[in-house]
Structure formats: structure tokens, C-alpha cells
Design a protein around this motif. Structure first.
Motif, PDB file in Angstrom:
ATOM      1  N   GLY A 112      36.557  11.209  53.716  1.00 12.79           N
ATOM      2  CA  GLY A 112      35.877  10.164  52.961  1.00 12.79           C
ATOM      3  C   GLY A 112      35.657  10.577  51.516  1.00 12.79           C
ATOM      4  N   ASP A 127      27.313   2.748  47.433  1.00 15.07           N
ATOM      5  CA  ASP A 127      27.438   1.779  48.525  1.00 15.07           C
ATOM      6  C   ASP A 127      28.802   1.110  48.527  1.00 15.07           C
ATOM      7  N   ARG A 130      31.534   3.567  49.701  1.00 18.51           N
ATOM      8  CA  ARG A 130      31.617   3.722  51.155  1.00 18.51           C
ATOM      9  C   ARG A 130      32.357   2.551  51.803  1.00 18.51           C
ATOM     10  N   SER A 134      36.081   2.881  53.734  1.00 19.30           N
ATOM     11  CA  SER A 134      36.289   2.372  55.097  1.00 19.30           C
ATOM     12  C   SER A 134      37.442   1.377  55.144  1.00 19.30           C
ATOM     13  N   THR A 147      35.232   9.167  58.671  1.00 17.08           N
ATOM     14  CA  THR A 147      35.168   9.519  57.243  1.00 17.08           C
ATOM     15  C   THR A 147      34.497  10.857  56.983  1.00 17.08           C
ATOM     16  N   SER A 148      33.611  11.300  57.858  1.00 18.08           N
ATOM     17  CA  SER A 148      32.893  12.553  57.615  1.00 18.08           C
ATOM     18  C   SER A 148      33.656  13.778  58.118  1.00 18.08           C
TER      19      SER A 148
END
Length: 268
Positions: A112, A127, A130, A134, A147-148
Motif C-alpha cells: 500500500g 483518506d 487509501r 484500494s 495493502t498492509s
């Protein structure tokens, strides 16, 4: 009427190498007085034997290792003019995907974070970053729930998908794909090629697709350019070049290939 997106005029790239015991330096001309153009929303396949200068040209066109002489213009942007805002726009317009997905991602960063790098450089709020990360991962077939995770958790094919998502984050118009599937298993190569074609159609992208694989070049390309010893020796629509190559080197190159697939039609 054609809509030219990329113009490469008389580009040369000279490498300087230290001689024996560093007593003298010699120059090696990797790309020599090379010119070609690419129409918007098409795939130009660049083919040639190893060592002919394909990857050197890719880095020069992307301005990662600028040409020694000549001119590169993409979407009307000439990076040689030196203006910082112009260069920033060029970097967003042109992205490159390399052969090795294992060295293309920082092992210390989550995927990510890697995909978000370009967005962060553009000042996109967290925000929105993110959400965009995605969306991009989903677009290339990687679950956004991952993503992590760090790159070592992913296969080579998955890593290359992540690299492509990172390239797409800045909304480029032109992608340079330097042997992007050659390090992958054959079964994975087909999936990657289909993904690249889907992305091209969906996002109206233009590709410079570099490979030594003649079957892949024939399948993907609208037009083919043949490179030898740092020069383009022949460039023509794919179907024409495969059916009736003009240059003796091109005829020999394609004569040694297995049965070639029919080039795609109506790709734009």
C-alpha cells in the motif's frame, strides 16, 4: 488521421567505461541516431536481440538516464527544457515497468505504501490515497485487503501486478514496459499480457512494449520496430512486418521464430 503521442528524434546514448587499470576511458554507443514515433492508444513492440540497446533506449525515453543527444517529446512535453513543473508533468505522463518485480519494490514498505508513493508526492490527502490504492490494487487483481502486507508475501506475478498499480497511480498516458513478463512462468505470462491489454483499453494507454519474444511481440503489437546495434532498422504495422519484412536482418529474425500468432486488430 493519426494522433502521435511519442516522438523520438535522432536520440543517441553514449556510455563511458573505464579502461584497463583505469588508465583510459572508452565510449560505447549503446543507442545511435535513433528515431521513431508512437501513435496514441496503440502498442509499439520493440524487438531485438540481447545487447542491442533496447533497455538503454527505455531508460533514455523515460528520462531516467537522459540521452546524450537528440530529443524525446511525449504528449507535447519535452523534458530537456529543464523547467521543474514541466519535468513533474513528464514524470506523471510517462511511467516505466521493469523486468524484475523482485527488485522493483522496497522490501521495507507495505505494498500500500509503495502504490501510494506517487500520490503522496502529489500531495493527495491520506483518506483519498487509501481509497485510490484500494481501487488500483483491485484493478490489477490484488485484493485491497492486503495493502498492509510486504512484498515478500507475494509471488513474482503478483509483485509485477503491484508494480503496474504503482505506475498507474499517477494516471500516466504512456507506459514503457521493459520485458515485463520475461521473468515470470509461462502460465503467468498469459495472465499478465491479458491484464495489460485490459488496462490499455480501459485507461486509453499507449505502450512501448520491449521484448526479445517474437511471439509475444506479434500478439500484442499494433506496430513493430526492429532494433539492431543501437538503431531501428525497420518499423511497420505488425501484420505487414510479419508477413513481408523488408530488411534482411528482420527476415532472418522472424524466420527463426516458431509459428507467429496473428497480430491483434482494432486494439485502440
Amino acid at each position: 488521421m493519426t494522433d502521435e503521442l511519442v516522438r523520438i528524434d535522432d536520440v543517441s546514448k553514449v556510455h563511458f567505461q573505464a579502461g584497463l587499470f583505469r588508465r583510459r576511458t572508452r565510449s560505447v554507443v549503446a543507442v545511435q541516431n535513433l528515431s521513431l514515433s508512437i501513435t496514441a492508444n496503440t502498442v509499439l513492440g520493440l524487438v531485438g536481440e540481447s545487447g542491442c540497446g533496447k533497455s538503454t533506449l527505455a531508460r533514455a525515453v523515460a528520462w531516467l538516464d537522459p540521452p546524450t543527444s537528440g530529443r524525446v517529446v511525449v504528449a507535447g512535453i519535452d523534458p530537456a527544457l529543464g523547467d521543474r513543473s514541466r519535468m513533474a508533468l513528464f514524470r506523471r505522463t510517462v511511467q516505466i515497468v521493469f523486468q524484475d518485480p523482485y527488485s522493483s519494490l522496497n522490501p521495507r514498505c507495505s505494498i500500500g505504501e509503495s502504490v501510494a508513493e506517487g500520490l503522496r508526492n502529489q500531495g493527495v490527502p491520506p483518506d483519498r490515497r487509501r481509497r485510490e490504492v484500494s481501487r488500483l490494487l483491485d484493478m490489477v487483481g490484488i485484493s485491497s485487503s492486503r495493502t498492509s502486507e510486504r512484498p515478500h508475501r507475494f509471488s513474482g506475478g503478483q509483485r509485477q501486478r503491484i508494480v503496474i498499480a504503482r505506475a498507474l497511480a499517477v494516471q500516466p498516458r504512456f507506459l514503457i514496459l521493459d520485458e515485463p513478463v520475461s521473468s515470470l512462468d509461462v502460465s503467468i505470462q498469459a495472465q499478465m499480457v491479458n491484464l495489460l491489454l485490459d488496462l490499455k483499453r480501459e485507461l486509453s494507454l499507449t505502450y512501448l512494449f520491449i521484448s526479445h519474444d517474437l511471439n509475444l511481440i506479434a500478439y500484442l503489437s499494433d506496430e513493430i520496430a526492429v532494433m539492431r546495434d543501437g538503431r531501428i532498422i525497420e518499423q511497420a504495422p505488425a501484420e505487414q512486418l510479419i508477413a513481408a519484412p523488408v530488411h534482411p536482418y528482420t527476415r532472418a529474425l522472424f524466420a527463426d521464430a516458431p509459428v507467429l500468432p496473428s497480430p491483434r486488430s482494432g486494439s485502440s
